[in-house]
Design a protein around this motif. Sequence first.
Motif, short mmCIF file in Angstrom:
data_model
loop_
_atom_site.label_atom_id
_atom_site.label_comp_id
_atom_site.label_asym_id
_atom_site.label_seq_id
_atom_site.Cartn_x
_atom_site.Cartn_y
_atom_site.Cartn_z
N MET A 1 11.35 36.20 105.64
CA MET A 1 11.94 35.84 104.39
C MET A 1 12.57 37.09 103.76
SD MET A 1 10.28 33.37 101.57
CE MET A 1 9.82 32.33 102.92
N THR A 2 13.77 36.97 103.32
CA THR A 2 14.49 38.11 102.76
C THR A 2 14.36 38.14 101.23
OG1 THR A 2 16.55 36.93 102.45
CG2 THR A 2 16.19 37.94 104.61
N THR A 3 14.61 39.31 100.66
CA THR A 3 14.59 39.45 99.21
C THR A 3 15.60 38.51 98.58
OG1 THR A 3 13.85 41.73 99.33
CG2 THR A 3 14.96 41.06 97.32
N SER A 4 16.77 38.34 99.19
CA SER A 4 17.79 37.48 98.60
C SER A 4 17.39 36.00 98.65
CB SER A 4 19.15 37.69 99.26
OG SER A 4 19.09 37.36 100.62
N SER A 5 16.57 35.59 99.64
CA SER A 5 16.14 34.20 99.67
C SER A 5 15.05 33.93 98.64
CB SER A 5 15.67 33.80 101.07
OG SER A 5 14.48 34.47 101.42
N ILE A 6 14.28 34.95 98.28
CA ILE A 6 13.25 34.80 97.26
C ILE A 6 13.87 34.92 95.87
CG2 ILE A 6 11.15 35.81 96.29
CD1 ILE A 6 10.54 36.74 99.21
N TRP A 7 14.69 35.95 95.70
CA TRP A 7 15.34 36.19 94.41
C TRP A 7 16.85 36.06 94.59
CZ3 TRP A 7 11.43 40.43 94.73
CH2 TRP A 7 10.32 40.17 93.91
N PRO A 8 17.39 34.84 94.50
CA PRO A 8 18.82 34.65 94.73
C PRO A 8 19.70 35.44 93.76
CG PRO A 8 17.72 32.54 94.31
CD PRO A 8 16.70 33.61 94.19
N ASN A 9 19.18 35.75 92.57
CA ASN A 9 19.94 36.54 91.60
C ASN A 9 19.65 38.03 91.70
OD1 ASN A 9 20.98 34.14 90.60
ND2 ASN A 9 19.33 33.93 89.12
N GLY A 10 18.94 38.44 92.76
CA GLY A 10 18.58 39.84 92.93
C GLY A 10 17.16 40.10 92.47
N LYS A 11 16.53 41.06 93.09
CA LYS A 11 15.17 41.44 92.75
C LYS A 11 15.13 41.95 91.31
CE LYS A 11 11.57 44.59 94.38
NZ LYS A 11 11.26 45.62 95.37
N PRO A 114 6.50 39.36 96.52
CA PRO A 114 7.35 38.94 95.40
C PRO A 114 6.53 38.69 94.13
CG PRO A 114 7.05 37.11 96.90
CD PRO A 114 6.38 38.31 97.53
N ILE A 115 5.87 39.74 93.67
CA ILE A 115 5.02 39.67 92.48
C ILE A 115 5.63 40.55 91.40
CG2 ILE A 115 2.76 40.25 91.53
CD1 ILE A 115 1.56 39.37 94.21
N THR A 116 5.75 39.97 90.22
CA THR A 116 6.35 40.64 89.07
C THR A 116 5.35 40.63 87.92
OG1 THR A 116 8.47 39.71 89.75
CG2 THR A 116 8.37 40.66 87.55
N LYS A 117 5.20 41.78 87.24
CA LYS A 117 4.40 41.84 86.02
C LYS A 117 5.36 41.84 84.84
CE LYS A 117 0.46 44.26 87.99
NZ LYS A 117 -0.40 45.44 87.93
N LEU A 118 4.98 41.08 83.81
CA LEU A 118 5.85 40.92 82.65
C LEU A 118 5.10 41.18 81.35
CD1 LEU A 118 7.29 37.42 83.66
CD2 LEU A 118 8.43 39.62 83.96
N ASP A 119 5.79 41.77 80.39
CA ASP A 119 5.34 41.77 79.01
C ASP A 119 5.96 40.52 78.40
OD1 ASP A 119 3.99 44.24 79.19
OD2 ASP A 119 5.86 45.32 78.85
N THR A 120 5.17 39.77 77.64
CA THR A 120 5.64 38.48 77.12
C THR A 120 5.44 38.42 75.61
OG1 THR A 120 3.48 37.46 77.47
CG2 THR A 120 5.07 37.27 79.26
N LYS A 121 6.34 37.67 74.96
CA LYS A 121 6.13 37.39 73.54
C LYS A 121 6.91 36.15 73.15
CE LYS A 121 9.57 40.65 71.78
NZ LYS A 121 9.80 41.81 70.92
N VAL A 122 6.43 35.52 72.09
CA VAL A 122 7.12 34.40 71.47
C VAL A 122 7.28 34.75 69.99
CG1 VAL A 122 7.09 31.92 70.95
CG2 VAL A 122 6.14 32.75 73.12
N VAL A 123 8.49 34.58 69.50
CA VAL A 123 8.81 34.98 68.12
C VAL A 123 9.37 33.78 67.37
CG1 VAL A 123 10.20 36.59 66.73
CG2 VAL A 123 9.34 37.31 68.97
N ARG A 124 8.91 33.59 66.13
CA ARG A 124 9.46 32.55 65.25
C ARG A 124 10.80 33.01 64.68
NH1 ARG A 124 4.45 31.52 61.58
NH2 ARG A 124 5.53 33.11 60.41
N GLN A 125 11.55 32.07 64.13
CA GLN A 125 12.88 32.37 63.58
C GLN A 125 12.85 33.40 62.47
OE1 GLN A 125 11.36 29.35 63.17
NE2 GLN A 125 11.09 29.23 60.95
N ASP A 126 11.70 33.59 61.80
CA ASP A 126 11.61 34.59 60.72
C ASP A 126 11.22 35.97 61.23
OD1 ASP A 126 8.91 34.28 61.34
OD2 ASP A 126 8.32 33.62 59.33
#
Length: 147
Positions: A1-11, A114-126
């Motif tokens: 499996m290639t990187t492009s088949s896992i991440w079609p938009n790029g790694k 193909p493992i990615t670590k993310l910082d996440t947040k959800v923000v209200r309109q204010d």
Amino acid sequence: MTTSSIWPNGKPSVGQTAKLSRQVRGRDIELFTEISGDKNPLHYDEAAAKRSKFGEIVVQGGVTSAILNAVVAEELPGPGTVFLHVEWSFKAPVRPGDTITGEVTVSDVRDDKPITKLDTKVVRQDGTIVLEGKAVCYTMAVAAEPR
């Protein structure tokens, strides 16, 4: 499996971000209740909610965090991505009528899997951060429909 088949938009790369916004509706509470069975009076009973520290109806945390499912599956890392682990803190309530924005920022990408670590947040309109935390995701290639 290639990187492009896992991440079609790029790694993904460290520091890369993506976000999506949506308005939360009262119907979202009803739909989440159908899925989860969560009938907490804070989500339905205006009198009970008014007497609570929230002072009015609030949506379930699952409705709030769901915007992050959409960001991860649709934007970054993208299609074929699932959560392996999440650590989220709910900081403030979300109410019907609020517009929330889920945002992820890549903090690490493994080279061996193909493992990615993310910082996440959800923000209200204010500008209030209503959810904040970290997530670990796995991305798999999604096979195209046979022709």
